[in-house]
Design a protein around this motif. Structure first.
Motif, PDB file in Angstrom:
ATOM      1  N   CYS B 158       0.856  -1.184   0.000  1.00  0.00           N
ATOM      2  CA  CYS B 158       0.000   0.000   0.000  1.00  0.00           C
ATOM      3  C   CYS B 158       0.894   1.236   0.000  1.00  0.00           C
ATOM      4  O   CYS B 158       1.716   1.415   0.912  1.00  0.00           O
ATOM      5  CB  CYS B 158      -0.889   0.015   1.229  1.00  0.00           C
ATOM      6  SG  CYS B 158      -1.846   1.531   1.337  1.00  0.00           S
ATOM      7  N   TRP B 161       2.032   3.841   2.654  1.00  0.00           N
ATOM      8  CA  TRP B 161       3.163   3.546   3.548  1.00  0.00           C
ATOM      9  C   TRP B 161       4.491   4.052   2.988  1.00  0.00           C
ATOM     10  O   TRP B 161       5.525   3.944   3.658  1.00  0.00           O
ATOM     11  CB  TRP B 161       3.242   2.040   3.829  1.00  0.00           C
ATOM     12  CG  TRP B 161       2.110   1.579   4.699  1.00  0.00           C
ATOM     13  CD1 TRP B 161       0.834   1.326   4.297  1.00  0.00           C
ATOM     14  CD2 TRP B 161       2.126   1.379   6.112  1.00  0.00           C
ATOM     15  NE1 TRP B 161       0.058   0.965   5.375  1.00  0.00           N
ATOM     16  CE2 TRP B 161       0.830   0.982   6.504  1.00  0.00           C
ATOM     17  CE3 TRP B 161       3.118   1.481   7.100  1.00  0.00           C
ATOM     18  CZ2 TRP B 161       0.487   0.692   7.827  1.00  0.00           C
ATOM     19  CZ3 TRP B 161       2.783   1.184   8.416  1.00  0.00           C
ATOM     20  CH2 TRP B 161       1.469   0.801   8.773  1.00  0.00           C
ATOM     21  N   CYS B 168      -2.496   3.467   7.376  1.00  0.00           N
ATOM     22  CA  CYS B 168      -3.585   3.379   8.369  1.00  0.00           C
ATOM     23  C   CYS B 168      -3.065   2.611   9.587  1.00  0.00           C
ATOM     24  O   CYS B 168      -2.478   1.535   9.444  1.00  0.00           O
ATOM     25  CB  CYS B 168      -4.802   2.684   7.771  1.00  0.00           C
ATOM     26  SG  CYS B 168      -5.422   3.536   6.300  1.00  0.00           S
ATOM     27  N   TYR B 170      -4.262   0.815  12.019  1.00  0.00           N
ATOM     28  CA  TYR B 170      -4.748  -0.525  12.420  1.00  0.00           C
ATOM     29  C   TYR B 170      -4.334  -1.589  11.403  1.00  0.00           C
ATOM     30  O   TYR B 170      -4.557  -2.772  11.624  1.00  0.00           O
ATOM     31  CB  TYR B 170      -6.295  -0.515  12.494  1.00  0.00           C
ATOM     32  CG  TYR B 170      -6.884   0.035  11.221  1.00  0.00           C
ATOM     33  CD1 TYR B 170      -6.998  -0.759  10.094  1.00  0.00           C
ATOM     34  CD2 TYR B 170      -7.229   1.377  11.128  1.00  0.00           C
ATOM     35  CE1 TYR B 170      -7.431  -0.231   8.893  1.00  0.00           C
ATOM     36  CE2 TYR B 170      -7.680   1.902   9.938  1.00  0.00           C
ATOM     37  CZ  TYR B 170      -7.781   1.086   8.827  1.00  0.00           C
ATOM     38  OH  TYR B 170      -8.195   1.616   7.645  1.00  0.00           O
ATOM     39  N   CYS B 171      -3.759  -1.193  10.277  1.00  0.00           N
ATOM     40  CA  CYS B 171      -3.591  -2.099   9.138  1.00  0.00           C
ATOM     41  C   CYS B 171      -2.216  -2.783   9.131  1.00  0.00           C
ATOM     42  O   CYS B 171      -1.183  -2.113   9.145  1.00  0.00           O
ATOM     43  CB  CYS B 171      -3.777  -1.313   7.845  1.00  0.00           C
ATOM     44  SG  CYS B 171      -3.624  -2.355   6.381  1.00  0.00           S
TER      45      CYS B 171
HETATM   46  S1  SF4 Z   1      -6.323  -0.011   5.185  1.00  0.00           S
HETATM   47 FE1  SF4 Z   1      -4.196  -0.699   4.803  1.00  0.00          FE
HETATM   48  S2  SF4 Z   1      -4.195  -1.203   2.610  1.00  0.00           S
HETATM   49 FE2  SF4 Z   1      -6.027   0.043   2.974  1.00  0.00          FE
HETATM   50  S3  SF4 Z   1      -5.395   2.158   2.553  1.00  0.00           S
HETATM   51 FE3  SF4 Z   1      -5.106   1.832   4.748  1.00  0.00          FE
HETATM   52  S4  SF4 Z   1      -2.969   1.175   4.935  1.00  0.00           S
HETATM   53 FE4  SF4 Z   1      -3.524   0.939   2.793  1.00  0.00          FE
END
Ligand code: SF4
Lengths: 155, 417
Positions: B158, B161, B168, B170-171
């Motif tokens: 993603c 990052w 995000c 929590y991800c």
């Molecule tokens: S939830 Fe995870 S994969 Fe989705 S946008 Fe956020 S960081 Fe990226």
């Protein structure tokens, strides 16, 4: 629960000329009655039918029944007018897996271009013979007070 | 053992929540709590796995499960709904004791403190898991399966990052990609297409196809490269079908009107999802900083509403990580306060005909929030229950996120009746 459906009744249920009706209620208590031709009895003695429409009211009502441990009723009417009411509880809804796929393929082979939403398994808890002649004699014997006098009056 | 041994005394128990909310099904309350607390499997439960039949610890497409060993991919409940358990949780020192999947009277059951709660079965493996693509790689590398859905990840990294602080919180997807030494961000469409073609040979197995992946910010306009990637994939998949639209779902970044029109016009995609994730502007900006910096909270919502004009009412949904609004230190400090703010935002979004597909927030190892505490069971039940009331009020139900095509959003189950 023991296998409570007799061999004779199993044969009636398996007969394609038998009418099989499923009665359920929705979350607001509104009743729904529908014919389900695919009803049959499996090896464990449970009733099985195939729900082809995911949006069917019976499908929704069965989900409500399995969630809240509610009963449903099935009525069987044979070609020679024998009738049986089976009251039971939905045990399981099969929505995927080998058994589901096998049924899906068999249904499409026999019925054409249809889908399969779920295989419902209902455990029978109570069976009552609702055949008209049987019910009339039961009633006569049990409730001699419940009849019009003119039927007994000697002219 | 849980890190706070007294945790059971500090919140309502499963039975107490079931008694307090008698209008929601007990089996469903359990499902939410299993997602919240996680599960472990006894040896007897693992012995029930037949690797020829069952799907074993494949990990989700987002790489949410990296620490579990040999375990069933996930579970199926008696009501025919899927109970997703293929996620990591801190199983050496969890916040709360996980449920235990065990075998009693030869039945596989969920238990807690030795009490049998529900019978379950294991997910079965699709036929394509035994096949190889033309490059010799297992097809399970290119697509994964839920009991009725095939999942494809377009991008395993993603790009939020790429900038520190923008992923995000929590991800765990991007951190886990790095941790396992991942280098191949995207797979060749050719092999994905081969896999999908093979998968659809299995009759009755798949009722939906879902595409998702990490965000790709590059392109002439932001997200254009992500859009082009999905269009290429959807076109390759679409070649297998005569129909104009196929039961399908794309979960992507929030495209603008031009991008949405292009997506709709050039593919056979039926439904569109873009995840707002956090239902509060300030908490969204803190938790999903990348989404906030590049698109913005109000703009994300506006794009969701625009998607309804393109894909039609009932064909648009948005994911939510329910509970993360209570993370520390930037989140709400009180569950009642969080509930009120979340419901107010939920009603605004749902009133546009958009269903909120909310996951239960759990603290994934690898994520920035990995050591946080998640909210009480009652918070989830109360909020899901209100989402359901709003979904009925505004008549929305995108079936792609439901109990059997997806299974990851317990709130959707309530729309079955
Ligand atoms: S939830 Fe995870 S994969 Fe989705 S946008 Fe956020 S960081 Fe990226």
């Amino acid at each position: 629960m023991a296998d409570i459906i007799s061999k004779e009744l199993k044969d009636i249920i398996a007969d394609p000329n038998t009418l099989k009706v499923l009665a359920t209620v929705d979350k607001n208590g509104v009743p729904h009655v529908v014919f389900k031709g695919s009803f049959h009895v499996n090896e464990e003695g449970n009733l099985v039918f195939y729900e082809v429409l995911e949006s069917a009211q019976s499908n929704k009502n069965l989900v409500h029944s399995i969630w809240f441990d509610k009963k449903v009723a099935i009525n069987i009417l044979s070609a020679d007018k024998q009738s049986f009411e089976i009251v039971g509880k939905p045990l399981k809804s099969i929505t995927a897996g080998r058994e589901f796929e096998k049924t899906y393929i068999a249904l499409r082979e026999s019925k054409g271009d249809i889908d399969l939403a779920a295989i419902w398994i209902i455990e029978p808890e109570q069976i009552k013979n609702e055949t008209f002649s049987v019910r009339v004699s039961e009633d006569e014997e049990k409730y001699p007070i419940l009849k019009h006098l003119d039927r007994l009056f000697v002219q | 053992m849980a890190r706070d041994l007294e945790w059971r005394k500090k919140e309502l128990s499963l039975d107490e929540v079931i008694a307090k909310y008698p209008d929601v099904p007990p089996i469903w309350v359990l499902k939410v709590d299993v997602q919240r607390r996680g599960v472990v499997y006894t040896k007897a439960a693992k012995d029930k796995i037949d690797p020829e039949i069952h799907q074993v610890n494949q990990g989700t497409i987002a790489g949410f499960r990296t620490t579990q060993d040999y375990a069933p991919e996930s579970l199926i409940l008696r009501d025919g709904s899927y109970l997703i358990t293929n996620f990591d949780f801190d199983n050496t020192n969890p916040q709360r004791d996980p449920y235990v999947v065990d075998v009693v009277d030869d039945k596989i059951v969920i238990t807690d403190q030795g009490k049998v709660l529900e019978e379950v079965s294991y997910w079965e493996k699709p036929d394509f898991y035994n096949k190889k693509a033309s490059n010799g790689e297992p097809m399970s590398k290119y697509a994964t399966a839920r009991p009725q859905r095939i999942d494809i990840s377009m991008c395993h990294w993603c790009h939020f990052w790429d900038t520190p602080g923008e992923g995000c919180k929590y991800c765990p997807m991007a951190p886990n990609f790095k941790k396992r030494g991942g280098t191949e961000e995207r797979y060749d469409v050719k092999y994905i297409a081969e896999t999908v073609k093979e998968a659809f040979k299995q009759k009755g197995r798949f009722s939906s196809i879902m595409l998702t992946g990490g965000s790709i910010l590059s392109g002439k306009e932001i997200l254009d490269d992500e859009l082009d990637g999905y269009i290429e994939l959807l076109q390759a998949i679409g070649e297998n079908f005569k129909a104009d639209r196929i039961p399908s779902q794309l979960i992507s970044s929030a495209f603008n009107e031009r991008q949405l029109e292009k997506l709709y016009n050039e593919t056979k995609l039926l439904t569109y999802t873009t995840d707002i994730e956090v239902l509060n502007k300030e908490r969204f900006e803190w938790i999903c900083a990348g989404k906030a910096n590049h698109i913005g909270y109000e703009e994300w919502k506006r794009r969701l509403y625009a998607a309804v004009d393109v894909f039609g009412r009932g064909n648009v949904s948005s994911g939510v990580v329910l509970g993360v609004e209570l993370a520390k230190p930037g989140g709400f400090t009180d569950e009642e306060d969080a509930y009120n703010h979340v419901i107010e935002q939920a009603e605004e979004i749902i009133s546009h005909g958009i269903t909120l597909a909310a996951n239960v927030w759990r603290t994934s190892p690898g994520a920035i929030f990995q050591n946080q505490d998640t909210p009480s069971l009652e918070y989830f039940i109360k909020t899901y229950r209100q989402f359901d009331i709003l979904s009925h009020k505004y008549d929305c139900n995108p079936y792609t996120d439901d109990y059997r095509r997806c299974g990851a959003h317990p709130g959707m189950d309530l729309l079955r009746v």
